[in-house]
Structures are given as structure tokens and as C-alpha cells.
Design a protein around this motif. Structure first.
Motif, PDB file in Angstrom:
ATOM      1  N   ARG A  45       0.814  -1.214   0.000  1.00 34.00           N
ATOM      2  CA  ARG A  45       0.000   0.000   0.000  1.00 34.00           C
ATOM      3  C   ARG A  45       0.853   1.273   0.000  1.00 34.00           C
ATOM      4  O   ARG A  45       0.333   2.353  -0.213  1.00 34.00           O
ATOM      5  CB  ARG A  45      -0.903   0.012   1.227  1.00 34.00           C
ATOM      6  N   PHE A  46       2.128   1.148   0.259  1.00 29.52           N
ATOM      7  CA  PHE A  46       2.936   2.330   0.524  1.00 29.52           C
ATOM      8  C   PHE A  46       2.911   3.329  -0.629  1.00 29.52           C
ATOM      9  O   PHE A  46       2.482   4.464  -0.451  1.00 29.52           O
ATOM     10  CB  PHE A  46       4.383   1.969   0.888  1.00 29.52           C
ATOM     11  N   ASP A  47       3.367   2.937  -1.804  1.00 30.42           N
ATOM     12  CA  ASP A  47       3.430   3.876  -2.928  1.00 30.42           C
ATOM     13  C   ASP A  47       2.040   4.269  -3.412  1.00 30.42           C
ATOM     14  O   ASP A  47       1.821   5.409  -3.820  1.00 30.42           O
ATOM     15  CB  ASP A  47       4.239   3.291  -4.084  1.00 30.42           C
ATOM     16  N   ALA A  48       1.099   3.344  -3.365  1.00 34.17           N
ATOM     17  CA  ALA A  48      -0.240   3.605  -3.888  1.00 34.17           C
ATOM     18  C   ALA A  48      -1.085   4.483  -2.959  1.00 34.17           C
ATOM     19  O   ALA A  48      -1.929   5.238  -3.428  1.00 34.17           O
ATOM     20  CB  ALA A  48      -0.965   2.283  -4.129  1.00 34.17           C
ATOM     21  N   VAL A  49      -0.853   4.405  -1.656  1.00 35.60           N
ATOM     22  CA  VAL A  49      -1.725   5.116  -0.713  1.00 35.60           C
ATOM     23  C   VAL A  49      -0.946   5.990   0.265  1.00 35.60           C
ATOM     24  O   VAL A  49      -1.132   7.197   0.318  1.00 35.60           O
ATOM     25  CB  VAL A  49      -2.607   4.114   0.079  1.00 35.60           C
ATOM     26  N   TYR A  50      -0.085   5.398   1.069  1.00 35.15           N
ATOM     27  CA  TYR A  50       0.563   6.152   2.151  1.00 35.15           C
ATOM     28  C   TYR A  50       1.435   7.293   1.633  1.00 35.15           C
ATOM     29  O   TYR A  50       1.510   8.347   2.250  1.00 35.15           O
ATOM     30  CB  TYR A  50       1.401   5.231   3.039  1.00 35.15           C
ATOM     31  N   TYR A  51       2.078   7.069   0.518  1.00 35.47           N
ATOM     32  CA  TYR A  51       2.955   8.089  -0.062  1.00 35.47           C
ATOM     33  C   TYR A  51       2.180   9.394  -0.290  1.00 35.47           C
ATOM     34  O   TYR A  51       2.684  10.474  -0.029  1.00 35.47           O
ATOM     35  CB  TYR A  51       3.543   7.558  -1.375  1.00 35.47           C
ATOM     36  N   PHE A  52       0.937   9.267  -0.754  1.00 38.82           N
ATOM     37  CA  PHE A  52       0.121  10.438  -1.047  1.00 38.82           C
ATOM     38  C   PHE A  52      -0.809  10.805   0.110  1.00 38.82           C
ATOM     39  O   PHE A  52      -0.807  11.934   0.586  1.00 38.82           O
ATOM     40  CB  PHE A  52      -0.706  10.219  -2.316  1.00 38.82           C
ATOM     41  N   LYS A  53      -1.588   9.837   0.559  1.00 37.99           N
ATOM     42  CA  LYS A  53      -2.623  10.124   1.561  1.00 37.99           C
ATOM     43  C   LYS A  53      -2.037  10.603   2.876  1.00 37.99           C
ATOM     44  O   LYS A  53      -2.526  11.564   3.461  1.00 37.99           O
ATOM     45  CB  LYS A  53      -3.485   8.888   1.788  1.00 37.99           C
ATOM     46  N   GLN A  54      -1.007   9.940   3.340  1.00 35.00           N
ATOM     47  CA  GLN A  54      -0.394  10.314   4.611  1.00 35.00           C
ATOM     48  C   GLN A  54       0.792  11.266   4.415  1.00 35.00           C
ATOM     49  O   GLN A  54       1.468  11.604   5.374  1.00 35.00           O
ATOM     50  CB  GLN A  54       0.060   9.066   5.367  1.00 35.00           C
ATOM     51  N   ARG A  55       1.022  11.608   3.169  1.00 33.30           N
ATOM     52  CA  ARG A  55       2.142  12.484   2.795  1.00 33.30           C
ATOM     53  C   ARG A  55       3.484  11.925   3.261  1.00 33.30           C
ATOM     54  O   ARG A  55       4.381  12.660   3.651  1.00 33.30           O
ATOM     55  CB  ARG A  55       1.915  13.898   3.325  1.00 33.30           C
ATOM     56  N   LEU A  56       3.600  10.613   3.216  1.00 33.31           N
ATOM     57  CA  LEU A  56       4.870   9.952   3.551  1.00 33.31           C
ATOM     58  C   LEU A  56       5.697   9.882   2.274  1.00 33.31           C
ATOM     59  O   LEU A  56       5.905   8.830   1.691  1.00 33.31           O
ATOM     60  CB  LEU A  56       4.609   8.561   4.135  1.00 33.31           C
ATOM     61  N   ASN A  57       6.157  11.045   1.838  1.00 34.87           N
ATOM     62  CA  ASN A  57       6.722  11.165   0.499  1.00 34.87           C
ATOM     63  C   ASN A  57       8.205  11.536   0.477  1.00 34.87           C
ATOM     64  O   ASN A  57       8.686  12.067  -0.519  1.00 34.87           O
ATOM     65  CB  ASN A  57       5.901  12.159  -0.314  1.00 34.87           C
ATOM     66  N   ARG A  58       8.901  11.276   1.537  1.00 35.60           N
ATOM     67  CA  ARG A  58      10.357  11.510   1.500  1.00 35.60           C
ATOM     68  C   ARG A  58      10.998  10.592   0.470  1.00 35.60           C
ATOM     69  O   ARG A  58      11.852  11.015  -0.304  1.00 35.60           O
ATOM     70  CB  ARG A  58      10.972  11.256   2.872  1.00 35.60           C
ATOM     71  N   LYS A  59      10.569   9.355   0.488  1.00 39.73           N
ATOM     72  CA  LYS A  59      11.035   8.360  -0.483  1.00 39.73           C
ATOM     73  C   LYS A  59       9.872   7.428  -0.785  1.00 39.73           C
ATOM     74  O   LYS A  59       9.082   7.115   0.099  1.00 39.73           O
ATOM     75  CB  LYS A  59      12.176   7.513   0.096  1.00 39.73           C
ATOM     76  N   ALA A  60       9.805   6.980  -2.012  1.00 42.30           N
ATOM     77  CA  ALA A  60       8.841   5.950  -2.383  1.00 42.30           C
ATOM     78  C   ALA A  60       9.461   4.589  -2.082  1.00 42.30           C
ATOM     79  O   ALA A  60      10.682   4.471  -1.965  1.00 42.30           O
ATOM     80  CB  ALA A  60       8.507   6.065  -3.865  1.00 42.30           C
ATOM     81  N   LEU A  61       8.621   3.593  -1.982  1.00 37.44           N
ATOM     82  CA  LEU A  61       9.135   2.242  -1.725  1.00 37.44           C
ATOM     83  C   LEU A  61      10.119   1.835  -2.815  1.00 37.44           C
ATOM     84  O   LEU A  61      11.158   1.243  -2.547  1.00 37.44           O
ATOM     85  CB  LEU A  61       7.985   1.243  -1.647  1.00 37.44           C
ATOM     86  N   ARG A  62       9.831   2.202  -4.034  1.00 33.41           N
ATOM     87  CA  ARG A  62      10.698   1.827  -5.159  1.00 33.41           C
ATOM     88  C   ARG A  62      12.084   2.477  -5.079  1.00 33.41           C
ATOM     89  O   ARG A  62      12.995   2.093  -5.794  1.00 33.41           O
ATOM     90  CB  ARG A  62      10.018   2.144  -6.485  1.00 33.41           C
ATOM     91  N   ASP A  63      12.244   3.451  -4.173  1.00 31.75           N
ATOM     92  CA  ASP A  63      13.545   4.086  -3.973  1.00 31.75           C
ATOM     93  C   ASP A  63      14.443   3.303  -3.015  1.00 31.75           C
ATOM     94  O   ASP A  63      15.609   3.636  -2.855  1.00 31.75           O
ATOM     95  CB  ASP A  63      13.370   5.515  -3.449  1.00 31.75           C
TER      96      ASP A  63
END
Length: 103
Positions: A45-63
Motif C-alpha cells: 500500500r505504501f506507494d499507492a496510498v501512504y505516499y500520497f494520503k499520509q504524505r509519507l513522500n520523503r522516499k517511495a518504496l521503489r527508492d
């Protein structure tokens, strides 16, 4: 301030997991455990949801090379792949966003 502290904590955990998976195939070594299943549930769920919804955008999982490869390997297992419903995760996020805008 509390959000920033929690934000930093999330990425500290991801950094630690990245290091752990540098030396281990799975969290506990060479066998999949319950902890791997639970982590997979979060990672898919990280890149699809948490990255945007929770603004956890320092790094994407793919990074994260090791975490990304770990998640891809688990995803290649049929029972894990069935569990990952990316369109559903994104739709859930979109509905929540629309509800927020309509307030």
C-alpha cells in the motif's frame, strides 16, 4: 511537530528494514514468517496510498532497492499477489479524498 516526529520515525524504520534486507532474504533469514506477511501488507500500500494520503513522500518504496525487491519477490508468490488489490487501494484513497473535499 507530532506529525514530523512520526514522519521521521516511519522513514527510520524503512531505512532499518532496508539495511536488514541487505543481509537477509526475509526478515528472519531465509524463511517467510508472519512478520513478512504483515510487512508485505503495509508495503503493497505504501506507494499507492501512504505516499500520497499520509504524505509519507520523503522516499517511495521503489527508492529502497532491498525493500522494493523484497516486495516484488513476495508479490510473485500467487497467494500474495491475490492479496494485492492496487485499484481497490487507489479507489479507497480517491473516495476518502472526495469526502474530505465535500465537507
Amino acid at each position: 511537530e507530532a506529525y514530523e516526529k512520526a514522519y521521521d520515525h516511519v522513514f527510520q524504520i524503512l531505512d532499518n528494514l532496508e539495511k536488514l534486507l541487505n543481509d537477509n532474504r526475509y526478515l528472519e533469514g531465509n524463511e517467510i514468517t508472519e512478520e513478512d506477511k504483515r510487512l508485505y501488507d503495509i508495503l503493497i500500500r505504501f506507494d499507492a496510498v501512504y505516499y500520497f494520503k499520509q504524505r509519507l513522500n520523503r522516499k517511495a518504496l521503489r527508492d529502497y532497492d532491498n525493500l522494493w525487491n523484497y516486495a516484488k519477490e513476495l508479490y510473485s508468490i500467487p497467494e500474495y499477489k491475490e492479496f494485492a488489490d492496487f485499484p481497490k487501494y487507489k479507489q479507497s484513497y480517491i473516495r476518502a479524498f472526495e469526502r474530505m473535499l465535500s465537507r
